[in-house]
Design an enzyme around this catalytic site. Structure first.
Site, PDB file in Angstrom:
ATOM      1  N   SER A 148      14.882  26.876  23.648  1.00  0.00           N
ATOM      2  CA  SER A 148      13.699  27.730  23.522  1.00  0.00           C
ATOM      3  C   SER A 148      12.872  27.309  22.309  1.00  0.00           C
ATOM      4  CB  SER A 148      14.129  29.192  23.440  1.00  0.00           C
ATOM      5  OG  SER A 148      13.028  30.053  23.536  1.00  0.00           O
TER       6      SER A 148
ATOM      7  N   ASP B   8      11.629  30.867  34.648  1.00  0.00           N
ATOM      8  CA  ASP B   8      11.374  30.868  33.211  1.00  0.00           C
ATOM      9  C   ASP B   8       9.904  30.549  32.996  1.00  0.00           C
ATOM     10  OD1 ASP B   8      11.383  30.607  30.460  1.00  0.00           O
ATOM     11  OD2 ASP B   8      12.518  28.748  30.433  1.00  0.00           O
TER      12      ASP B   8
ATOM     13  N   HIS C 107      15.315  32.248  31.610  1.00  0.00           N
ATOM     14  CA  HIS C 107      15.262  31.923  30.183  1.00  0.00           C
ATOM     15  C   HIS C 107      16.408  32.594  29.444  1.00  0.00           C
ATOM     16  CE1 HIS C 107      13.094  30.419  26.662  1.00  0.00           C
ATOM     17  NE2 HIS C 107      13.588  31.479  26.039  1.00  0.00           N
TER      18      HIS C 107
END
Length: 1342
Positions: free
Chosen positions: A568, A722, A752
């Site tokens: 991320s 995501d 995610h």
């Protein structure tokens, strides 16, 4: 003791009462009798109150202490308040190792100061706490535990003020004590390392009154810091009106009665109690004052939702000047701060107010909240509907937010777990926001604290050490196993949106990487936003990486084998560091970069993935942009412009369009609802604040090609669901275009954060939810469902029913029933589905008859009962009962799951999906007497059961179709065998199926030495890809299930030689909906000349028609579990077209035109039902016509493949010998009776067995989790005997052989061999203990 000495004497009751009252009168004064009248038993506990038993105990102790104090006072030992103070001080807590606790006195006022021992990162906040106790009792000792908790939890300095108590120290001395203590603390903040801008004043009950007054007084003090916030816990703020709604509604609710409020006010002001009743009637307030303050203190200002619990407006009372003069202090501003002028109120600091539903002081808090809001003061209000319901309300709110604002697509992996993780995150954020609003800590700090709380134990395979690399904290993980050569090194940068995350949050992931790859992993604890803005995090990661690369020899790492990795936001940092180091010649070259769903650009938040997954947890589109802005400059004021794309000039966008454009995304990623976005220009002001978005160190996707082509080998992981998916795809394309080797892995069902959630422990949460569901549904079971007195083992039946409902109630309400069109509320709609017998059930629990004497209105249980029985009448809702009559526990559960939006948004977490998932996990042990094998009949997976014992010839084959309303059911994966009885080789093999606990017995195969291929049923369990099924509704509508069953049967009949089965001895069998499929398949194959003829069909409580849901059995058993009348119609509609919007029309019979009904009346009519089945409360139903629109949606109900009872006689005559089992307490009973009549009328040989004490699903529940149902076992025995008898008629498959007629007129076919008859001798009608349970017996052929 006094009472015990005479109470058992021979005095008459009246004399005892007089003597007892005389003793009391001699001891007490008038105000003591007030306390006695409020003793336990005179109070009222509302049904929704939390922990009623504990509250009763505490209240009893309080009243006993007050009474004892009065006695001791009269005896001259001590005052009543002295004893109360001693008792309420309680047991002193142990010394706290985490706090420095100091006692001191300021102007004779005792203070206790609590300071955390751990060193602060900066100055702490200061909290002044004024305890409650009506100004007459309470102390710093009594509130010790509360103050300790606040100091530790909030990392604050807490000052508990032990103001001097009345009546020894008269009013208003308490206010001066609190004020002096506050001023002392505010003037000595440096001594306690407290931030002067973070002073909070708080208190509970009368302490909240003191806090309010002190805040108002300090507004004029210019020599002390300004108060940051005031925290008022259930405050008492006025003495003007004691007839507000809460004073009426909670007048007798412990621990504070309405009269006790006034009593303690009098004790505090040291006034006589003689005028107490006058004050209670508000006779102390002049009419002019009432009118003056009516704008601030009036029941009209209270929201109507707080008046529904029995509020009656007070009638006008006459003003008594003498009462006003005696108690005028009640109306002073210091006593009633609610009367302060607006000029003062508008200057007050931010406020946090807690009120309780069952508290007489509730409305004081509500009125003050409104005054503050009207004057522009920011207020955070928390209302507890049950005393300690904060956590429950928090979770309910988080769940509601999750279901209302998020959307989980059907293909997401583990959607239920994803929901729970998201709800946990929302709960943390909500609590953090509350703490931020009251000035305790920021929301970000709280969330970080909660994320980092869990610590892992020692890892036996790793050396773990915390170090600093260039002022950057890092944690190093080194494998303990010695290595022959240098190891690879991994620099790991955690995710968390640059705002959250730490070394602790990714500890488990880093350990896993170090162990799995035998690498040295360095986790970097970079600085976080918004405190440290860009480029702080990037610089920390870069400096830590450079330091590690320069010192690899210290850690046994190969300098040519260093990898940067991140997830991320950490993926963003890894990419930026990799680009920076690509051109460095003074450092070793990076070996690779691993980017896990990275965030790489902030130019376009309208790429396909941002649109498609904007509401998919754990990262929403808005959140992604918010985190980027927080990292950039800590200011999210331009969030809307960033989201719509008006934050970057068009010329710059066009310049980067070659790299950041939907055109570079493969088309297969745009099919899920992508709409091209129009380019928008921006203003100079907005662009100036975000122009650094164009820097490659912040957005690595924008790096020049000269940099990109130097990058090392790369691995990129993306997830379909995501928002950051397209960032990874675009970067992958850039790397490939520049000749960089890329390994790309795309998780089609990922979301995610899935990597960091790979091992989250959610079992405890799920277990707790399941227990709550069971508790709530058992309560609703005994309150709302009808168990006829004649049913077999009703106690066990209740348990089974509760377990079935609890499984379904956890995650859903009702599927798409269309009831909204009928004007029903969601709550009523769901509850009517669970209790169709009573559309609006009453709340109180039904009396449990059958234990001792039968109560009035409850049916008594009689042996061998054969009379008329009807469900007990609906009882009216009791006071305090929730609307719709739900039980209190169910009230806490069902509102979360009953809304239609939840079902539409979760889909895979619907009632059907969840039930399939839960039930499909049940496994049974091995079967030593059977050989089990999975095979495929065409495309359909099946499970084949073969007896291991050798056979002299070909065996019988049986095709079994499971029940489950065409919606759910599955087979197990292994088996359990019970040791054989003398009369049988094997007792049973059980397979747990869906649809209310249906169990597939193996007895059909073992006892009959048959081959039993079973269609694998049930929805595909999430995460188990090997699960097969015949297709289920509503995903696959009619005729999908019928076609699958027909094709499987045909395949088996064409390949019987592969299984050692006699083609002339193939049987079709099914229960419930499976019987419908078996009957339809049997009819279809009856005229097939290219296939062997079916030997028999076995139908177990079949559902065979959808024309008339008002036949006698549907009326009589409409509310009998496990299958309600409404549920039967609902399943049929789901199977037909997946749409239950016409459910009401189907139930009332207005879905089929009258001419069609009359045409089929010869086959589907109550007139064809024997009279003995109508005596239990049947009422003939009037024929209703229907509209064309409704008929068009359900006209296929007239097709025999859907409703086999409607097949023509020419087809029925060709059917094979049949066995049908029906149950007295089953809505489908009459379907079986009507079909049996049609067989007999057309010359088909029929064996019928009727269980007079059984319900729907009984054969499947004959041994449900150890709960033995003998009626179910009897039904299975009859099926087994019928199966054994069939081979004797091998050469006379359709010609009816010799038979007998039993007294009821039912044709009885020939019986099994004499050896079996000898083992069943007790079944003679005169000797069998079960005589009268089944209306026919299988007897030996003469």
């Amino acid at each position: 003791m006094i009472r015990g000495s005479w109470y058992k004497s021979d005095l008459p009751p009246s004399a005892r009462g007089i003597l007892w009252n005389s003793i009391l009168s001699s001891l007490w004064c008038g105000d003591s009798i007030l306390i006695w009248k409020q003793r336990p038993g005179k109070d009222k506990l509302p049904p929704g109150i939390d922990q009623p038993l504990k509250l009763r105990f505490f209240h009893s102790m309080l009243i006993a202490t007050m009474i004892s104090g009065k006695i001791l006072e009269k005896l001259g030992i001590c005052s009543d308040l002295s004893l109360l103070r001693i008792v309420l001080d309680g047991i002193p807590p142990w010394r706290d190792s985490k706090l420095l606790i100091k006692d001191l006195k300021v102007d004779e006022v005792p203070l206790r100061i609590y300071q955390p021992k751990w060193p602060p990162t900066g100055k702490r906040r200061g909290i002044l706490y004024f305890h409650g106790g009506a100004g007459t009792f309470g102390s710093i000792r009594a509130f010790e535990r509360i103050c300790r908790y606040i100091a530790k939890k909030c990392n604050s300095v807490v000052v508990s003020v032990g103001y001097r108590l009345a009546p020894e120290h008269p009013y208003p001395g308490q206010y001066f004590d609190c004020l002096n203590a506050t001023l002392y603390f505010m003037r000595n903040l440096e001594e306690y390392h407290v931030d002067p801008a973070l002073i909070i004043i708080s208190g509970d009950s009368c302490g909240a009154n003191f806090a309010t007054v002190i805040c108002q007084i300090l507004l004029n003090k210019r020599d002390v810091p300004k108060v940051r916030a005031q925290v008022l816990l259930y405050p008492g703020l006025q003495g003007l009106d004691f007839h507000l709604p809460s004073y009426q509604q909670n007048a007798s609710v412990p621990i504070l009665f309405r009269k006790l409020v006034i009593y303690f006010c009098f004790r505090y002001l040291n006034k006589e109690q003689s005028i107490l009743e006058d004050v209670l009637q508000n006779c102390h307030v002049p009419e002019s004052m009432k009118q003056k303050y009516k704008k601030w203190i009036s029941a009209d200002i209270i929201a109507d939702e707080f008046k529904i619990r029995g509020y009656v407006p007070q009638k006008s009372t006459s003003y008594k000047p003498e009462v006003h003069e005696a108690i005028k202090e009640l109306l002073a501003i210091t006593f009633s701060p609610l009367l302060a002028e607006d000029s003062i109120i508008c200057q007050l600091p931010e406020s946090y107010i807690v009120t309780c539903e069952f508290d007489v002081l509730r409305d004081d808090g509500l009125l003050y909240k409104k005054r503050l809001e009207d004057n522009g003061v920011q207020v955070t209000w928390y209302h507890s509907e049950i005393f300690v319901a904060g956590f429950i309300l928090l979770v309910m709110g988080a769940i509601n937010f999750d279901f209302s604002n998020s959307e989980i697509p059907p293909g997401v992996n583990q959607p239920v777990k994803l929901r729970i993780i998201h709800i946990i995150l929302i709960s943390r954020a909500v609590v953090g926001k509350i703490l931020e609003n009251i000035g305790i800590c920021s929301q970000v700090s709280f969330v970080r604290y909660m994320q980092g709380r869990k610590t892992l134990g020692v890892d036996p395979k790793l050396f773990i050490k915390d170090l600093w690399f260039e002022k950057v904290p890092v944690r190093i993980y080194q494998p303990k196993v010695p290595s022959a050569s240098q190891r690879r090194g991994v620099m790991f940068f955690h995710g968390g949106g640059w705002v959250f995350g730490s070394l602790e949050t990714h500890e488990k992931l880093c350990r896993s990487i170090a162990r799995g790859s035998e690498s040295v992993v360095v986790s970097v604890g970079y600085r976080l936003a918004p405190e440290h803005k860009y480029p702080a995090a990037y610089e920390d990661c870069l400096n830590a990486t450079i330091h590690f690369m320069k010192n690899t020899e210290h850690y046994g790492v190969d300098p040519a084998n260093i990898i940067v990795c991140g997830d991320s936001a950490g993926g963003n940092l890894a990419a930026a560091v990799s680009q920076t180091l690509a051109g460095r010649s003074d450092l070793p070259r990076l070996r690779a970069q691993i980017l896990i769903y990275p965030a790489l650009q902030a130019l376009d938040f309208n790429l396909p993935s941002y649109q498609q997954n904007c509401g998919v947890p754990l990262l929403f589109r808005e959140r992604a942009a918010f985190y980027m802005l927080q990292y950039l400059n800590g200011d999210a004021s331009n969030l809307e412009e960033v989201l719509e794309g008006s934050h970057i000039p068009i010329d710059i966008k066009l310049n980067y369009r070659k790299w950041v454009s939907p055109d570079n995304i493969p088309e297969k990623f745009k099919v899920r609802g992508y709409k091209p976005h129009v380019l928008l220009d921006c203003t100079t002001e907005v662009y100036e604040t975000v122009k650094r978005f164009c820097e490659p160190n912040l957005c690595p996707l924008l790096a020049e090609d000269a940099i990109v082509h130097q990058l090392p080998e790369s691995f990129i992981l993306t997830c379909e669901y995501d928002v950051l998916r397209d960032d990874g795809l675009l970067y992958k394309k850039r790397l490939e275009d520049n000749g960089v080797r890329v390994t790309w892995y795309h998780l089609e069902d990922g979301f995610h954060g899935i990597i960091n959630s790979f091992n989250m422990v959610l079992l405890v949460i799920f277990t707790a939810s399941f227990i709550l569901a069971i508790m709530g549904t058992i309560q609703s079971e005994y309150s709302n469902f009808s168990i006829p007195p004649g049913v077999n083992h009703p106690g066990k039946f209740q348990i089974v029913r509760a377990s079935v409902i609890s499984t379904s109630a956890m995650l859903s309400g009702e599927d798409q029933t269309g009831a909204a069109a009928k004007g029903e509320g969601r709550g009523e709609r769901l509850w009517s589905r669970l209790n169709p017998a009573n559309t609006k059930p009453g709340c109180p629990a039904r009396p449990r008859s059958g234990r001792g004497k039968a109560g009035a209105g409850s049916p008594s249980r009689q042996p061998a009962w054969r009379g008329v029985w009807q469900p007990p009448p609906r009882r009216p809702a009791a006071a305090g009962c929730p609307r719709g009559g739900r039980p209190p526990l169910s009230r806490a559960l069902l509102p979360l799951f009953e809304q239609r939006e939840i079902l539409e948004k979760t889909r895979v977490c619907s009632r059907i999906g969840f039930t399939r998932y839960v039930r499909s996990g049940t496994k049974l042990g091995p079967a030593p007497q059977l050989s089990l094998g999975d095979a495929r009949f065409g495309r359909l997976p099946v499970r084949v059961y073969r007896p291991r014992a050798p056979s002299a010839g070909l065996r019988t084959g049986a095709i079994f179709f499971h029940g489950g309303g065409w919606l759910c059911c599955s087979i197990g994966r292994a088996g359990r065998v019970v040791p054989p009885r003398p009369s049988a080789a094997v007792r049973c093999r059980r397979y747990l199926l869906e649809a209310g606990g249906v169990i597939l017995p193996r007895k059909l195969s073992a006892l009959g030495e048959a081959l039993l291929p079973v269609l694998r049923g049930g929805g595909r369990a999430e995460g188990k890809r090997d699960e097969g099924r015949y297709r289920l509704a509503p995903e696959h509508k009619y005729p999908a299930a019928y076609e699958d069953c027909l094709n499987a049967t045909i395949h088996f009949m064409k390949n019987t030689e592969h299984y050692g089965v006699d083609p002339a001895n193939v049987i079709v069998c099914g229960d419930s909906a499976g019987s419908n499929l078996a009957a339809a398949v049997s009819q279809t194959l009856a005229g097939r000349s290219d296939l062997p003829r079916l030997r028999a069909q076995i139908l177990i409580y079949p559902g065979l028609q959808a024309l008339d849901f008002n036949l006698p059995s549907y009326q009589q058993n409409c509310g009998v579990p496990l299958l309600f009348r409404e549920r039967a119609a609902f399943y049929m509609l789901q199977y037909l077209n997946g749409n239950a919007s016409n459910l009401e029309e189907v139930l009332e019979g207005s879905h089929i035109p009258i001419d069609i009904k009359l045409n089929y009346r010869k086959w589907v009519s109550p007139d064809n039902i024997p009279e003995k089945f109508k005596i239990r409360g049947y009422k003939p139903h009037v024929l209703l016509d229907c509209t064309t629109e409704v008929y068009e949606t359900v006209k296929r109900f007239c097709e025999p493949n859907l409703c086999p009872l409607l097949a023509e006689d020419a087809l029925i005559q060709q059917l094979p010998e049949s066995f049908i089992l029906t149950c007295e307490y089953d809505v489908l009973r009459d379907d079986g009776l009507l079909y049996r009549k049609r067989w007999e009328d057309n010359g088909v040989r029929v064996t019928r067995y009727h269980l007079e004490d059984a319900f729907h699903g009984i054969t499947s529940l004959f041994d449900y989790s150890g709960l033995l149902f003998p009626a179910g076992e009897r039904g299975l025995d009859r099926i087994a005997v019928f199966r054994q008898r069939i081979p004797k008629f091998k050469d006379k498959r359709h010609t009816p052989g010799p038979s007998k007629m039993n007294p009821s007129g039912t044709q009885v076919p020939c019986s099994p061999p004499a050896r079996l008859k000898r083992q069943r001798q007790p079944e003679s009608p005169s000797l069998s203990p079960s005589a009268g349970r089944g209306d026919e017996r299988l007897t030996e052929r003469p």
